[in-house]
Every structure is written in C-alpha cells, then in structure tokens.
Design a protein around this motif. Structure first.
Motif, PDB file in Angstrom:
ATOM      1  N   LEU A   1       0.664  12.533  -9.075  1.00  0.00           N
ATOM      2  CA  LEU A   1       0.388  13.665  -8.401  1.00  0.00           C
ATOM      3  C   LEU A   1       1.795  14.587  -9.029  1.00  0.00           C
ATOM      4  O   LEU A   1       1.103  16.175  -9.138  1.00  0.00           O
ATOM      5  CB  LEU A   1      -0.063  13.468  -7.056  1.00  0.00           C
ATOM      6  CG  LEU A   1      -0.885  12.504  -6.625  1.00  0.00           C
ATOM      7  CD1 LEU A   1      -1.177  12.640  -5.240  1.00  0.00           C
ATOM      8  CD2 LEU A   1      -2.403  13.181  -7.007  1.00  0.00           C
TER       9      LEU A   1
ATOM     10  N   ALA B   1       2.667   1.802  -3.344  1.00  0.00           N
ATOM     11  CA  ALA B   1       1.509   2.454  -4.487  1.00  0.00           C
ATOM     12  C   ALA B   1       1.216   3.837  -4.282  1.00  0.00           C
ATOM     13  O   ALA B   1       0.879   3.937  -5.390  1.00  0.00           O
ATOM     14  CB  ALA B   1       0.065   1.174  -3.810  1.00  0.00           C
ATOM     15  N   VAL B   2       1.175   3.853  -2.793  1.00  0.00           N
ATOM     16  CA  VAL B   2       1.032   5.757  -2.438  1.00  0.00           C
ATOM     17  C   VAL B   2       1.688   5.908  -3.206  1.00  0.00           C
ATOM     18  O   VAL B   2       1.518   7.699  -3.558  1.00  0.00           O
ATOM     19  CB  VAL B   2       0.402   6.021  -1.429  1.00  0.00           C
ATOM     20  CG1 VAL B   2       0.462   7.189  -0.619  1.00  0.00           C
ATOM     21  CG2 VAL B   2      -1.406   5.318  -1.248  1.00  0.00           C
ATOM     22  N   THR B   3       3.479   5.850  -2.879  1.00  0.00           N
ATOM     23  CA  THR B   3       4.556   7.192  -3.349  1.00  0.00           C
ATOM     24  C   THR B   3       4.611   6.809  -4.765  1.00  0.00           C
ATOM     25  O   THR B   3       4.822   8.284  -5.777  1.00  0.00           O
ATOM     26  CB  THR B   3       5.043   5.976  -3.055  1.00  0.00           C
ATOM     27  OG1 THR B   3       5.488   5.748  -1.364  1.00  0.00           O
ATOM     28  CG2 THR B   3       7.149   7.114  -2.486  1.00  0.00           C
TER      29      THR B   3
ATOM     30  N   GLY C   1       1.205  -1.202  -0.086  1.00  0.00           N
ATOM     31  CA  GLY C   1       0.176  -0.064   0.115  1.00  0.00           C
ATOM     32  C   GLY C   1       1.332   0.970  -0.175  1.00  0.00           C
ATOM     33  O   GLY C   1       0.888   1.969  -1.162  1.00  0.00           O
ATOM     34  N   LEU C   2       1.560   0.959   0.314  1.00  0.00           N
ATOM     35  CA  LEU C   2       2.821   2.653   1.211  1.00  0.00           C
ATOM     36  C   LEU C   2       3.961   2.925  -0.682  1.00  0.00           C
ATOM     37  O   LEU C   2       3.765   3.717  -1.335  1.00  0.00           O
ATOM     38  CB  LEU C   2       4.002   2.335   2.012  1.00  0.00           C
ATOM     39  CG  LEU C   2       3.370   2.843   3.159  1.00  0.00           C
ATOM     40  CD1 LEU C   2       4.457   2.251   4.496  1.00  0.00           C
ATOM     41  CD2 LEU C   2       2.601   3.759   3.788  1.00  0.00           C
TER      42      LEU C   2
ATOM     43  N   LEU D   1       2.359   6.898  -6.782  1.00  0.00           N
ATOM     44  CA  LEU D   1       1.325   7.867  -7.822  1.00  0.00           C
ATOM     45  C   LEU D   1       1.457   8.959  -7.053  1.00  0.00           C
ATOM     46  O   LEU D   1       1.659  10.131  -8.248  1.00  0.00           O
ATOM     47  CB  LEU D   1       0.115   7.094  -6.695  1.00  0.00           C
ATOM     48  CG  LEU D   1      -1.350   8.018  -6.979  1.00  0.00           C
ATOM     49  CD1 LEU D   1      -1.819   8.168  -8.390  1.00  0.00           C
ATOM     50  CD2 LEU D   1      -2.565   7.665  -5.967  1.00  0.00           C
ATOM     51  N   GLY D   2       2.055   9.346  -6.070  1.00  0.00           N
ATOM     52  CA  GLY D   2       2.534  10.746  -5.879  1.00  0.00           C
ATOM     53  C   GLY D   2       3.287  11.356  -6.559  1.00  0.00           C
ATOM     54  O   GLY D   2       3.488  12.744  -7.056  1.00  0.00           O
TER      55      GLY D   2
END
Length: 270
Positions: free
Chosen positions: A35, A26-28, A23-24, A30-31
C-alpha cells in the motif's frame, strides 16, 4: 496446568494470540510493502511484486529506461593545484591585446568604475573558468556570453594570464572601518556555512576561487543572490549554492559591503 498444556494448539488462548500476531504481521506487511509504495505519486511500479521489491530496497527493475539527466549544463572545467607559477610573457602580451575589448566594462587597467568585477591581479584559474563557462553556456550573461563564444582555448588562457599579471589596485570604493562580519571570518556553523574567508582570502584561498577584496558590492551581492536562487549554477558540486541559500539577506549584504570596502591584499602574479 502444565507448560505443555499452555502451549498446546488445543488451548484457546494460545491459538488466539498466535492468530492475532500473524494477522497483525500480515496487515503490516501488506501496508508497508504494497500500500505505501503505491501511495507514492512519483514512484512508477510495474506490479505488486515490483512494489514489494521496491519497499525492500531491491527494485526488481529500473524505474526509468533512461538515465536521469541534469536540469542544466554542468561546468567541464577541472581546477587543480598543478598551475604554472609564472606567466608566459608571450601569453601576457597577447592577452593584453585581447583585453582591449574588455576595457569598456572591466576598465583599461582591470579595475572597473561600473559594477563589473575587477580583474587586475585576479587568479588566472578563476578567470579562465568563468570564460570557459560563459563560452559553453554553463554561465549566461547578456554581455559576456556573445564575447566568450568566439574565444579560443588559447584566447582564454592568454586573457587569464594577462589579468593575473596586472598589479592589484584599489577599487573605486571608500575605505571602511567596519569590523569583519561574522559570516566572513566565522561562517555559520549551525547552518553548515563555511567562512567566506576560508576560500576567498582573509583566512585562506581555495584554488579556483576568486579574491573578493575591492570587488563592487553590487556585483558580489548579485552573484550571491543568483547562487541562492539557482539562477547561477556553474559552481563545482554546488559549493556556492549550498552556502548562499543558507545565508540570510543581511549576511549577504554585510559580506558584499565589507569586501567592497577592503583594499586588495598585495600583488599577485601568475
């Protein structure tokens, strides 16, 4: 409990830690890859894949259809060390005739009583480059531009040869006992500023750079300020702009005043 049991998908601790790590990640991703590229206002993106490629350093396509153009004209003069050691007498004679229209600002002997630069004994490449830049519009001046636009290639060469042939004479400035400023002899290494004397005399001379001893302080100061502000932009590879913008106002004044007070160092002919 065995190691096999700890790494088993049936173990809740193992499953939870792997899920959190994924999860971390994927978030990293994505950001960082989506983003952040979109958060840059000057970056034009065609889509998500373009943003990912751009963040990875391999743009999918060019961000601009047209090549980036310079925001001003660039000098086309190329200065080399392959220069004639002696001046052609015919060029000097023709240059002397052309120079009669220059005398009102630069003096009948190449030494100005105003704040125009002294040209007697100046290096021929330095004079030629400035005339060529005035002619092409790379350097602009209300007085010099109208004069230079009508000069031919031979005119500029002959004028350069004539002024370089003249003996260097003291300028109209009082002698001074001031010590050499640090900016002239040492520069400012912590600000990446080379000594003025490494290009303009005292220590060494760089081909194409003018000698400055005896030049009017107001002129030298005005040119340094113009380079620092970007108003003058005909220096090759921004060499003078990179130096002047890192100099303090006090250093600019010190360099200008010191050079103005110095007598010319010998006679130079081309």
């Amino acid at each position: 409990m065995s190691d096999d049991r700890l790494l088993s998908p049936r173990d809740p601790w193992f499953t939870g830690s792997v899920s959190i790590t994924v999860g971390l990640l994927a978030v990293t991703a994505l950001g960082g890859f989506v983003l952040l590229p979109y958060a840059q206002p000057d970056l034009k993106l065609a889509g998500v894949w373009d943003a990912i490629c751009s963040a990875a350093g391999v743009p999918k396509s060019s961000s601009a259809t047209d090549p980036v153009q310079p925001d001003g004209k660039l000098t086309r003069v190329v200065i080399t060390s392959a220069l004639p050691s002696t001046a052609d007498p015919e060029a000097v004679g023709r240059g002397a005739t052309l120079a009669q229209q220059c005398a009102i600002c630069h003096g009948p002997t190449g030494v100005s009583r105003a704040d125009s630069p002294n040209l007697a004994g100046q290096y021929a490449p330095a004079i030629y480059k400035q005339l060529a830049d005035f002619k092409s519009g790379v350097r602009v001046n209300a007085t010099m531009t109208p004069f230079a636009v009508n000069l031919s290639e031979r005119d500029m060469t002959d004028l350069s040869a004539y002024y370089a042939y003249l003996p260097r004479l003291p300028g109209f400035h009082p002698a001074s006992d001031k010590p050499v400023p640090r900016i002239v002899i040492n520069g400012a290494p912590l600000r990446n500023v080379a000594p003025c004397g490494s290009c303009h005399g005292v220590l060494d001379n760089k081909t194409g750079s003018p000698w400055l001893e005896g030049q009017p302080a107001a002129y030298v100061k005005a040119q340094l300020q113009a380079f620092a502000s970007g108003a003058r932009r005909n220096d090759i590879s921004q060499q003078m702009r990179n130096v002047a913008r890192r100099m303090t106002s006090e250093e600019i004044n010190q360099a200008a005043e010191w050079y103005a007070s110095q007598p010319p160092t010998g006679i130079h002919t081309q």
